[in-house]
Design a protein around this motif. Sequence first.
Motif, PDB file in Angstrom:
ATOM      1  N   GLU A 107       0.832  -1.205   0.000  1.00  0.00           N
ATOM      2  CA  GLU A 107       0.000   0.000   0.000  1.00  0.00           C
ATOM      3  C   GLU A 107       0.868   1.256   0.000  1.00  0.00           C
ATOM      4  O   GLU A 107       0.593   2.229  -0.709  1.00  0.00           O
ATOM      5  CB  GLU A 107      -0.917  -0.022   1.227  1.00  0.00           C
ATOM      6  CG  GLU A 107      -1.962   1.067   1.222  1.00  0.00           C
ATOM      7  CD  GLU A 107      -2.919   0.949   2.404  1.00  0.00           C
ATOM      8  OE1 GLU A 107      -3.751   1.842   2.564  1.00  0.00           O
ATOM      9  OE2 GLU A 107      -2.810  -0.040   3.173  1.00  0.00           O
ATOM     10  N   TYR A 108       1.919   1.232   0.781  1.00  0.00           N
ATOM     11  CA  TYR A 108       2.840   2.373   0.807  1.00  0.00           C
ATOM     12  C   TYR A 108       3.495   2.552  -0.566  1.00  0.00           C
ATOM     13  O   TYR A 108       3.681   3.678  -1.039  1.00  0.00           O
ATOM     14  CB  TYR A 108       3.919   2.153   1.881  1.00  0.00           C
ATOM     15  CG  TYR A 108       3.497   2.463   3.297  1.00  0.00           C
ATOM     16  CD1 TYR A 108       2.357   1.884   3.839  1.00  0.00           C
ATOM     17  CD2 TYR A 108       4.244   3.317   4.094  1.00  0.00           C
ATOM     18  CE1 TYR A 108       1.969   2.154   5.151  1.00  0.00           C
ATOM     19  CE2 TYR A 108       3.877   3.601   5.401  1.00  0.00           C
ATOM     20  CZ  TYR A 108       2.734   3.010   5.925  1.00  0.00           C
ATOM     21  OH  TYR A 108       2.366   3.282   7.212  1.00  0.00           O
ATOM     22  N   ARG A 109       3.877   1.419  -1.190  1.00  0.00           N
ATOM     23  CA  ARG A 109       4.533   1.519  -2.504  1.00  0.00           C
ATOM     24  C   ARG A 109       3.584   2.072  -3.559  1.00  0.00           C
ATOM     25  O   ARG A 109       3.982   2.869  -4.404  1.00  0.00           O
ATOM     26  CB  ARG A 109       5.058   0.139  -2.934  1.00  0.00           C
ATOM     27  CG  ARG A 109       6.361  -0.254  -2.265  1.00  0.00           C
ATOM     28  CD  ARG A 109       7.029  -1.415  -2.992  1.00  0.00           C
ATOM     29  NE  ARG A 109       6.211  -2.624  -2.916  1.00  0.00           N
ATOM     30  CZ  ARG A 109       6.284  -3.520  -1.926  1.00  0.00           C
ATOM     31  NH1 ARG A 109       7.146  -3.345  -0.952  1.00  0.00           N
ATOM     32  NH2 ARG A 109       5.510  -4.583  -1.929  1.00  0.00           N
ATOM     33  N   ARG A 110       2.323   1.632  -3.516  1.00  0.00           N
ATOM     34  CA  ARG A 110       1.336   2.147  -4.481  1.00  0.00           C
ATOM     35  C   ARG A 110       1.168   3.652  -4.314  1.00  0.00           C
ATOM     36  O   ARG A 110       1.126   4.397  -5.292  1.00  0.00           O
ATOM     37  CB  ARG A 110      -0.016   1.450  -4.274  1.00  0.00           C
ATOM     38  CG  ARG A 110      -0.133   0.088  -4.938  1.00  0.00           C
ATOM     39  CD  ARG A 110      -1.584  -0.328  -5.057  1.00  0.00           C
ATOM     40  NE  ARG A 110      -2.256  -0.378  -3.765  1.00  0.00           N
ATOM     41  CZ  ARG A 110      -2.213  -1.418  -2.933  1.00  0.00           C
ATOM     42  NH1 ARG A 110      -1.536  -2.495  -3.279  1.00  0.00           N
ATOM     43  NH2 ARG A 110      -2.850  -1.389  -1.776  1.00  0.00           N
ATOM     44  N   TRP A 111       1.099   4.080  -3.061  1.00  0.00           N
ATOM     45  CA  TRP A 111       0.966   5.522  -2.827  1.00  0.00           C
ATOM     46  C   TRP A 111       2.203   6.261  -3.339  1.00  0.00           C
ATOM     47  O   TRP A 111       2.101   7.325  -3.946  1.00  0.00           O
ATOM     48  CB  TRP A 111       0.771   5.779  -1.330  1.00  0.00           C
ATOM     49  CG  TRP A 111       0.838   7.231  -0.967  1.00  0.00           C
ATOM     50  CD1 TRP A 111      -0.153   8.151  -1.083  1.00  0.00           C
ATOM     51  CD2 TRP A 111       1.975   7.939  -0.451  1.00  0.00           C
ATOM     52  NE1 TRP A 111       0.287   9.385  -0.673  1.00  0.00           N
ATOM     53  CE2 TRP A 111       1.589   9.278  -0.276  1.00  0.00           C
ATOM     54  CE3 TRP A 111       3.274   7.552  -0.110  1.00  0.00           C
ATOM     55  CZ2 TRP A 111       2.453  10.244   0.212  1.00  0.00           C
ATOM     56  CZ3 TRP A 111       4.140   8.519   0.370  1.00  0.00           C
ATOM     57  CH2 TRP A 111       3.727   9.844   0.536  1.00  0.00           C
ATOM     58  N   ALA A 112       3.375   5.679  -3.118  1.00  0.00           N
ATOM     59  CA  ALA A 112       4.616   6.344  -3.515  1.00  0.00           C
ATOM     60  C   ALA A 112       4.763   6.425  -5.027  1.00  0.00           C
ATOM     61  O   ALA A 112       5.340   7.389  -5.548  1.00  0.00           O
ATOM     62  CB  ALA A 112       5.812   5.600  -2.910  1.00  0.00           C
ATOM     63  N   SER A 113       4.243   5.445  -5.738  1.00  0.00           N
ATOM     64  CA  SER A 113       4.429   5.431  -7.191  1.00  0.00           C
ATOM     65  C   SER A 113       3.259   6.055  -7.947  1.00  0.00           C
ATOM     66  O   SER A 113       3.329   6.215  -9.158  1.00  0.00           O
ATOM     67  CB  SER A 113       4.638   3.993  -7.679  1.00  0.00           C
ATOM     68  OG  SER A 113       3.523   3.192  -7.329  1.00  0.00           O
ATOM     69  N   ALA A 114       2.199   6.417  -7.223  1.00  0.00           N
ATOM     70  CA  ALA A 114       1.014   6.977  -7.883  1.00  0.00           C
ATOM     71  C   ALA A 114       1.256   8.420  -8.299  1.00  0.00           C
ATOM     72  O   ALA A 114       2.157   9.103  -7.791  1.00  0.00           O
ATOM     73  CB  ALA A 114      -0.185   6.897  -6.944  1.00  0.00           C
ATOM     74  N   GLU A 115       0.454   8.879  -9.256  1.00  0.00           N
ATOM     75  CA  GLU A 115       0.465  10.288  -9.645  1.00  0.00           C
ATOM     76  C   GLU A 115      -0.329  11.086  -8.611  1.00  0.00           C
ATOM     77  O   GLU A 115      -1.457  10.713  -8.264  1.00  0.00           O
ATOM     78  CB  GLU A 115      -0.180  10.453 -11.015  1.00  0.00           C
ATOM     79  CG  GLU A 115       0.683   9.962 -12.162  1.00  0.00           C
ATOM     80  CD  GLU A 115       1.853  10.897 -12.428  1.00  0.00           C
ATOM     81  OE1 GLU A 115       1.675  12.117 -12.268  1.00  0.00           O
ATOM     82  OE2 GLU A 115       2.938  10.412 -12.774  1.00  0.00           O
ATOM     83  N   HIS A 116       0.256  12.142  -8.125  1.00  0.00           N
ATOM     84  CA  HIS A 116      -0.425  12.984  -7.132  1.00  0.00           C
ATOM     85  C   HIS A 116      -0.548  14.406  -7.666  1.00  0.00           C
ATOM     86  O   HIS A 116       0.393  14.900  -8.310  1.00  0.00           O
ATOM     87  CB  HIS A 116       0.360  13.012  -5.819  1.00  0.00           C
ATOM     88  CG  HIS A 116       0.526  11.671  -5.183  1.00  0.00           C
ATOM     89  ND1 HIS A 116      -0.466  11.051  -4.457  1.00  0.00           N
ATOM     90  CD2 HIS A 116       1.578  10.808  -5.192  1.00  0.00           C
ATOM     91  CE1 HIS A 116      -0.034   9.872  -4.031  1.00  0.00           C
ATOM     92  NE2 HIS A 116       1.204   9.698  -4.461  1.00  0.00           N
TER      93      HIS A 116
END
Lengths: 189, 191
Positions: A107-116
Amino acid sequence: MTDDTKSHDFVPELGSLPNEVAPDSAVEQRTIAALRQRSLLRPQGVRAVGLRPLLALAAVAVIAFLYGLNVGRSDAPPRAPQASFALMLYGGSTGGDSSAHAVRAAEYRRWASAEHPWGRVIGGEALGDSAWTVSQAKAGVSLSKPRSDDLVGFFLIQAPSREAAAFLAAECPHLKYGGRVVVRVIEPT
Amino acid sequence: MLKSRDEASFRALYARHSPALYALALRLLADRTHDADDVLQECWIRAVAGLRDFVWQSQLRTWLAAILVNCCRELWRTAREELDVHEIEVSAPNVDVGSRIDVANALARLPTGYRAVLVLHDIAGFTHDEIAEQLRIETGTSKSQLSRARRAMRGLLGSAHAPPGSDSTPGSDSANLTESDPGMESDPVVA
């Protein structure tokens, strides 16, 4: 007021034109989306995160930055101008078995790699439990237990402003697990 | 309140000022709704981004309108629409009284340079100095364009409201605008 005779004397029909015309509601939605994309607008329900002074752990972030940790690096071009920040992760739940930890890490990795819309994550790591404080003593360098040892990880981000960095931190899953996130500006050296 | 940049504040400000800004955009852009939509959006983006530069010595509406006009000007420049129109002749009418076109249609048929000055001066209420600054033209150009724009509008709308001494002929209820400036090729001039 104009500096010339109004042409309504000449073209009175001009006065019949409406002073206001309601734009399509889709324009408002597009505009708000564009403002969010540029980090110019804070979405409803999201409050600014206070940037309170915290423990002097900036050195950790700077060292990590210099080593160029690349977890979750995004290929998207940065939105100029960008500044660098460290998100220091404190506390949070520590329970659960290895599979729960794996789910959480994913979950942390998905947040880190997502477009924000607020910025982008350029790196980060989890930290182990062991920690030592290194300080200068009369007899030389001493090692001791740190006063605060609940630093569990960090992320390095780029964002156009302190507010944008705080908004990005507010979306970090670490908060969901009971932790807190401290935003620190990385000063150029 | 927009300086807090929260969405609720922006929505309130948008609802308050957008109808007037959108009306201005439609007039300036000859009722091209798609362009007016884009210009309104760009206007708000620039306004929010530049709000820290806003000096509360002027009205917010005026400041927003100036941003919108600048967005329109850039659109005209991209479309190679000229703001400094030298000669437009009002030719003989070709339709009868019953076919008189409405004012919005007539305004949309004006060359960009005429329409811009006429809208900004006679509808939006800007001074010639302000118009000159916004459109990046000379003040004298703004004045001469206004005179020509009014004459062209009279020609398009007919002579019923022409002032004494006007060169419009009774019965000239519609007109063709004959382009004589080669720089105006992109304008929807010909009726």
